[in-house]
Design an enzyme around this catalytic site. Sequence first.
Site, PDB file in Angstrom:
ATOM      1  N   ASP A   1      33.989  48.270  38.337  1.00 17.77           N
ATOM      2  CA  ASP A   1      33.664  48.967  39.581  1.00 17.77           C
ATOM      3  C   ASP A   1      34.218  50.386  39.551  1.00 17.77           C
ATOM      4  O   ASP A   1      35.172  50.674  38.820  1.00 17.77           O
ATOM      5  CB  ASP A   1      34.305  48.244  40.785  1.00 17.77           C
ATOM      6  CG  ASP A   1      33.784  46.832  40.948  1.00 17.77           C
ATOM      7  OD1 ASP A   1      32.672  46.555  40.469  1.00 17.77           O
ATOM      8  OD2 ASP A   1      34.514  46.016  41.542  1.00 17.77           O
TER       9      ASP A   1
HETATM   10  N1  URA Z   1      36.052  42.092  39.211  1.00 15.87           N
HETATM   11  C1  URA Z   1      35.910  42.989  40.214  1.00 15.87           C
HETATM   12  O1  URA Z   1      35.949  42.644  41.375  1.00 15.87           O
HETATM   13  N2  URA Z   1      35.736  44.289  39.888  1.00 15.87           N
HETATM   14  C2  URA Z   1      35.717  44.746  38.606  1.00 15.87           C
HETATM   15  O2  URA Z   1      35.579  45.949  38.375  1.00 15.87           O
HETATM   16  C3  URA Z   1      35.862  43.804  37.586  1.00 15.87           C
HETATM   17  C4  URA Z   1      36.025  42.480  37.907  1.00 15.87           C
END
Ligand code: URA
Length: 231
Positions: free
Chosen positions: A101
């Site tokens: 993310d």
């Molecule tokens: N899980 C999440 O919530 N975000 C990420 O970036 C990776 C795994």
Amino acid sequence: MRLDKFVSHATGLPREISKRLIRKRQVQVNGTMVSNAAYQVAETDVVSMEGQDLHIAGPRYLMLHKPVGYVCANEDGDHPTVLDLIVDMDKEGLSIGGRLDIDTTGLVLLSDDGQWLHRVTSPKHLFSKVYRATLQEPLGQQTIDSFAAGMLLRGEDKPTAPAQCEALPDNGARVTLNEGRYHQVKRMFAACGNHVLSLHRESIGTITLDDTLAEGQTRALTETEIQSFLP
Ligand code: URA
């Protein structure tokens, strides 16, 4: 392949610099200077620069320490992408394995070897991913048990695979996932009534983010790291 692309791949220089070198008549093909960057290099052509023959190297395999604020995409209209962090090499052909993310930091793998990236990310091969989270509330045993048992996430009909979750100091948690669902770590903690304040990926399979790598930096993977994803 175009001559500028060939020079970039062989030297690791960005495409614009390769074009400039060609325009400045620094590049020869079969001993003759060629100043047209669009020249199509044939298999039998020998390309040289400053008296050295150039050879296309094999595929590239990189680890990147992703900072907050960058998206794991090849292009994005609103935010910089992790590819924008790669400035000292030709990034054409590089793809991202295991997206994070925009507000997650940590280990991202990049390569122009599509088959290798497919193995890294394919759910068939189950390379576990380890994350370090900072939580709003302290981590309770109930949450640890729910992670281990698997849980149903909102809008899904299949429970999550068993995951390990251990407490770290200062409301921290280390989570090991054996699958990769959308926003999975954040959604799992939310399903347990907690909230992830920050998230960082430490490892994928046996590859751990190099702690000498500052945010935004990349390094080539070692042969052992590359091979660790192969049968
Ligand atoms: N899980 C999440 O919530 N975000 C990420 O970036 C990776 C795994």
